[in-house]
Design an enzyme around this catalytic site. Structure first.
Site, PDB file in Angstrom:
ATOM      1  N   SER A  14      35.769  34.158  49.182  1.00 25.03           N
ATOM      2  CA  SER A  14      34.389  34.082  49.692  1.00 25.03           C
ATOM      3  C   SER A  14      33.355  34.510  48.654  1.00 25.03           C
ATOM      4  O   SER A  14      32.389  35.188  48.973  1.00 25.03           O
ATOM      5  CB  SER A  14      34.257  34.923  50.966  1.00 25.03           C
ATOM      6  OG  SER A  14      34.573  36.273  50.678  1.00 25.03           O
ATOM      7  N   GLY A  15      33.583  34.112  47.394  1.00 25.53           N
ATOM      8  CA  GLY A  15      32.529  34.266  46.393  1.00 25.53           C
ATOM      9  C   GLY A  15      31.577  33.087  46.517  1.00 25.53           C
ATOM     10  O   GLY A  15      31.598  32.346  47.511  1.00 25.53           O
ATOM     11  N   GLY A  49      22.317  38.609  35.777  1.00 30.64           N
ATOM     12  CA  GLY A  49      21.315  37.752  35.133  1.00 30.64           C
ATOM     13  C   GLY A  49      20.771  36.670  36.028  1.00 30.64           C
ATOM     14  O   GLY A  49      19.566  36.587  36.273  1.00 30.64           O
ATOM     15  N   ARG A 264      28.138  34.968  23.439  1.00 28.52           N
ATOM     16  CA  ARG A 264      28.975  36.142  23.726  1.00 28.52           C
ATOM     17  C   ARG A 264      30.172  36.307  22.795  1.00 28.52           C
ATOM     18  O   ARG A 264      30.487  37.418  22.374  1.00 28.52           O
ATOM     19  CB  ARG A 264      29.518  36.026  25.149  1.00 28.52           C
ATOM     20  CG  ARG A 264      28.475  36.272  26.144  1.00 28.52           C
ATOM     21  CD  ARG A 264      28.971  36.090  27.537  1.00 28.52           C
ATOM     22  NE  ARG A 264      27.840  36.354  28.395  1.00 28.52           N
ATOM     23  CZ  ARG A 264      27.794  36.070  29.680  1.00 28.52           C
ATOM     24  NH1 ARG A 264      28.835  35.520  30.265  1.00 28.52           N
ATOM     25  NH2 ARG A 264      26.735  36.355  30.387  1.00 28.52           N
TER      26      ARG A 264
HETATM   27  C1  LIG Z   1      29.365  42.079  36.450  1.00 32.20           C
HETATM   28  C2  LIG Z   1      29.288  40.574  36.396  1.00 32.20           C
HETATM   29  C3  LIG Z   1      28.065  39.964  36.145  1.00 32.20           C
HETATM   30  C4  LIG Z   1      27.979  38.567  36.102  1.00 32.20           C
HETATM   31  N1  LIG Z   1      26.753  37.975  35.915  1.00 32.20           N
HETATM   32  C5  LIG Z   1      26.653  36.616  36.000  1.00 32.20           C
HETATM   33  C6  LIG Z   1      25.381  35.970  35.957  1.00 32.20           C
HETATM   34  O1  LIG Z   1      24.349  36.617  35.859  1.00 32.20           O
HETATM   35  N2  LIG Z   1      25.347  34.612  36.045  1.00 32.20           N
HETATM   36  C7  LIG Z   1      26.480  33.840  36.173  1.00 32.20           C
HETATM   37  O2  LIG Z   1      26.389  32.619  36.242  1.00 32.20           O
HETATM   38  N3  LIG Z   1      27.696  34.449  36.233  1.00 32.20           N
HETATM   39  C8  LIG Z   1      27.802  35.799  36.166  1.00 32.20           C
HETATM   40  N4  LIG Z   1      29.032  36.397  36.247  1.00 32.20           N
HETATM   41  C9  LIG Z   1      30.209  35.549  36.498  1.00 32.20           C
HETATM   42  C10 LIG Z   1      30.183  35.078  37.949  1.00 32.20           C
HETATM   43  O3  LIG Z   1      29.722  36.133  38.765  1.00 32.20           O
HETATM   44  C11 LIG Z   1      31.555  34.650  38.417  1.00 32.20           C
HETATM   45  O4  LIG Z   1      32.152  33.792  37.497  1.00 32.20           O
HETATM   46  C12 LIG Z   1      31.436  33.915  39.750  1.00 32.20           C
HETATM   47  O5  LIG Z   1      30.711  34.711  40.656  1.00 32.20           O
HETATM   48  C13 LIG Z   1      32.807  33.591  40.302  1.00 32.20           C
HETATM   49  O6  LIG Z   1      32.647  33.141  41.600  1.00 32.20           O
HETATM   50  P1  LIG Z   1      33.909  32.718  42.462  1.00 32.20           P
HETATM   51  O7  LIG Z   1      33.388  32.365  43.808  1.00 32.20           O
HETATM   52  O8  LIG Z   1      34.699  31.728  41.724  1.00 32.20           O
HETATM   53  O9  LIG Z   1      34.820  34.047  42.524  1.00 32.20           O
HETATM   54  P2  LIG Z   1      34.499  35.499  43.084  1.00 32.20           P
HETATM   55  O10 LIG Z   1      33.063  35.707  43.335  1.00 32.20           O
HETATM   56  O11 LIG Z   1      35.175  36.461  42.186  1.00 32.20           O
HETATM   57  O12 LIG Z   1      35.193  35.495  44.520  1.00 32.20           O
HETATM   58  C14 LIG Z   1      36.590  35.454  44.657  1.00 32.20           C
HETATM   59  C15 LIG Z   1      36.920  35.634  46.125  1.00 32.20           C
HETATM   60  O13 LIG Z   1      38.307  35.408  46.334  1.00 32.20           O
HETATM   61  C16 LIG Z   1      38.830  36.434  47.152  1.00 32.20           C
HETATM   62  N5  LIG Z   1      40.276  36.544  46.878  1.00 32.20           N
HETATM   63  C17 LIG Z   1      40.906  36.888  45.729  1.00 32.20           C
HETATM   64  N6  LIG Z   1      42.244  36.869  45.893  1.00 32.20           N
HETATM   65  C18 LIG Z   1      42.458  36.483  47.187  1.00 32.20           C
HETATM   66  C19 LIG Z   1      43.619  36.286  47.994  1.00 32.20           C
HETATM   67  N7  LIG Z   1      44.886  36.499  47.529  1.00 32.20           N
HETATM   68  N8  LIG Z   1      43.471  35.909  49.288  1.00 32.20           N
HETATM   69  C20 LIG Z   1      42.221  35.707  49.810  1.00 32.20           C
HETATM   70  N9  LIG Z   1      41.084  35.883  49.100  1.00 32.20           N
HETATM   71  C21 LIG Z   1      41.205  36.265  47.811  1.00 32.20           C
HETATM   72  C22 LIG Z   1      38.024  37.663  46.762  1.00 32.20           C
HETATM   73  O14 LIG Z   1      38.110  38.669  47.749  1.00 32.20           O
HETATM   74  C23 LIG Z   1      36.634  37.021  46.669  1.00 32.20           C
HETATM   75  O15 LIG Z   1      36.079  36.885  47.949  1.00 32.20           O
HETATM   76  C24 LIG Z   1      29.137  37.787  36.287  1.00 32.20           C
HETATM   77  C25 LIG Z   1      30.360  38.404  36.518  1.00 32.20           C
HETATM   78  C26 LIG Z   1      30.444  39.785  36.585  1.00 32.20           C
HETATM   79  C27 LIG Z   1      31.770  40.435  36.845  1.00 32.20           C
END
Ligand SMILES: Cc1cc2nc3c(=O)[nH]c(=O)nc-3n(C[C@H](O)[C@H](O)[C@H](O)COP(=O)(O)OP(=O)(O)OC[C@H]3O[C@@H](n4cnc5c(N)ncnc54)[C@H](O)[C@@H]3O)c2cc1C
Length: 484
Positions: A14-15, A49, A264
């Site tokens: 749920s990201g 950011g 970076r």
């Molecule tokens: C500190 C920080 C600052 C950042 N700043 C920026 C920015 O300014 N701009 C930008 O573009 N990017 C930024 N990034 C990168 C960006 O935030 C991430 O790449 C992006 O949010 C990833 O989104 P996602 O939905 O793929 O994963 P995530 O947001 O990591 O979500 C993953 C989800 O999967 C769930 N999950 C994991 N394993 C399981 C499982 N086995 N079963 C069920 N659920 C599971 C987790 O609980 C979570 O809900 C930043 C990252 C960090 C760490």
């Protein structure tokens, strides 16, 4: 106990990637959105950011494409980059329509040749994710399963096994379409900006299910991570935008070691080599003392610096190091989010579309989550239209004799073994972070492969979670070897 559930669309994670996919798919039918911890979790709410996109008339798509390709050393999938960049204005508008309020001015960040990052000061991710969550909670077609951990993917029967972290009950969910959005694996490194739930679960479970992955060794290290640990929290990231406002990266004598606005990977390398030269991890600083009203511009960061570390960015140098931040590698997909297995999709940081090449451009990954979520919804919508595919709740489950069933008896061994995790973190950080010399790189890979082999020999002692981590890092080391 095993319950069976049937649903047309199952989104795991749920990201930003999972939530936006769920919102789009909810227009086509019922969605289950399951997540390992809370609805608001993962890296997304930590993003500082913001989100890159061309919305200023003096900026251009060509420039954003070029910056993305330059950062990725021209190894990017150009088709995916063009899609990402051209789609960005619509995605920023999509967020605004859902209720996100961005600041009037876009930020400049490292690697961008124009200030094109839409932001909500230094809490952009929190604002975006809270808004998405609000919309998800109000959506009647989306059922949320929190504390529900994906623990097995059955590609043949298009189902998953999940485990409730509250009751330990195991549930089997059958779906017409499964979308993996479980984030990256940066928290497997010693210095990391990512939350502990980001251990690459979805990726290792896809490997177990025979789904293709790519370039797991391609991990991005962020150059400005506060060099101080925090209890039960990821290390504090000092956003790129601070450098956009004029902060410098200096050594202990006050000498600038690199142009702070370089992408970076270049800045991280400069810090890595400075630490090597000085044989110390405490020798590089971010100097933001020239930024007036730092705490107004970066209220979240200023507050943590002051309350947790008694640091004031306008007066003190900030000790920094490079830390694992983003995973370019992941589950291999095309630009429609399709994996090597029909009707199983991957999106966000767990996916590898090739859009970032060898190095992601700042603020392109929230965007990635949004753009490829929309692609998946379009792909599924087309499939439904073309095949006139009907969803049936009475699908017959095909028993597979060779299937390795998720073993509930392993639950008592389910905890992450802390000694095992330390070994993994040390190995990856010491041997598979930043090193350019090919001979040294190969030596390092052999060392970690031996360490991982030894851990494998002790397999019987490892919980299923540890085994999954081992699966992932072994694939990572193999990819590193192939990519030298
Ligand atoms: C500190 C920080 C600052 C950042 N700043 C920026 C920015 O300014 N701009 C930008 O573009 N990017 C930024 N990034 C990168 C960006 O935030 C991430 O790449 C992006 O949010 C990833 O989104 P996602 O939905 O793929 O994963 P995530 O947001 O990591 O979500 C993953 C989800 O999967 C769930 N999950 C994991 N394993 C399981 C499982 N086995 N079963 C069920 N659920 C599971 C987790 O609980 C979570 O809900 C930043 C990252 C960090 C760490």
């Amino acid at each position: 106990m095993k319950n069976n559930t049937h649903v047309p669309f199952l989104v795991i994670g749920s990201g930003i990637a999972g939530m936006s996919t769920a919102l789009h798919l909810s227009k086509l039918g019922k969605v289950i959105l399951c997540t390992k911890s809370k609805l608001i979790s993962g890296s997304s709410p930590l993003a500082q950011g913001g989100i890159a996109g061309v919305i200023n008339k003096n900026d251009s798509f060509e420039s954003h494409i070029q910056d993305t390709m330059n950062a990725g050393r021209n190894t990017n999938n150009k088709k995916a980059v063009e899609l990402l960049v051209h789609q960005a204005p619509e995605e920023i508008q999509f967020l605004e329509n859902l209720g996100v309020r961005f600041e009037k001015d876009q930020h400049l960040e490292g690697g961008h040749s124009f200030p094109r990052v839409s932001n909500s000061k230094d809490i952009s991710g929190k604002i975006i994710i809270e808004t998405l969550a609000f919309n998800i909670l109000a959506n009647r077609n989306i059922s949320i399963m929190e504390n529900t951990e994906l623990c097995k993917i059955d590609a043949q029967n298009k189902s998953i096994s999940s485990r409730s972290n509250n009751t330990n009950n195991v549930n089997r969910i059958f779906a017409e379409y499964i979308i993996v959005a479980t984030g990256g694996y940066s928290s497997l490194y010693q210095d990391s900006t990512s939350p502990k739930e980001n251990m690459g679960d979805g990726i290792s479970l896809c490997i177990n299910a025979g789904i293709a992955t790519k370039d797991l060794d391609k991990v991005q290290f962020h150059p400005t991570v506060l060099n101080k640990k925090r209890e039960n929290k990821p290390q504090l990231l000092l956003t790129e935008a601070i450098r956009g406002f004029g902060a410098k990266i200096i050594d202990k004598n006050g000498k600038e070691i690199i142009d702070a606005l370089q992408p970076r990977d270049i800045v991280s390398k400069a810090i890595y080599y400075e630490e090597k030269k000085q044989k110390s991890k405490n020798c590089v600083f971010l100097d933001a003392r020239n930024i007036k009203n730092f705490s107004t511009k970066f209220p979240f960061i200023a507050n943590i610096l002051e309350t947790e570390f008694a640091l004031n960015a306008e007066k003190n140098l900030l000790p920094i190091t490079f830390g694992a931040h983003y995973c370019m590698g992941g589950i291999k997909t095309n630009i429609w989010g399709e994996t090597s297995t029909p009707d199983i999709y991957a999106v966000g940081e767990c996916a590898h579309t090739g859009v970032h090449g060898n190095n992601r451009l700042a603020s392109n990954s929230l965007l990635e989550g949004l753009v490829f979520a929309r692609q998946i919804a379009k792909s599924i919508s087309n499939k439904i239209k073309n095949k006139n595919k009907k969803y049936s709740e009475n699908r017959i489950y095909k028993e597979n004799k060779n299937e390795t069933v998720y073993d509930e008896s392993e639950e008592k061994y389910a905890q992450y073994n802390s000694e095992f995790l330390e070994t993994i973190k040390n190995s990856l950080s010491q041997y598979l972070s930043i090193e350019e010399n090919k001979i040294k790189k190969l030596e390092n890979i052999q060392i970690v492969q031996k360490i991982f082999k030894d851990l494998e020999k002790n397999n019987y002692k490892l919980s299923y979670r540890n085994k999954n981590i081992l699966t992932l890092v072994q694939r990572l080391a193999k990819d590193a070897e192939n990519n030298v």
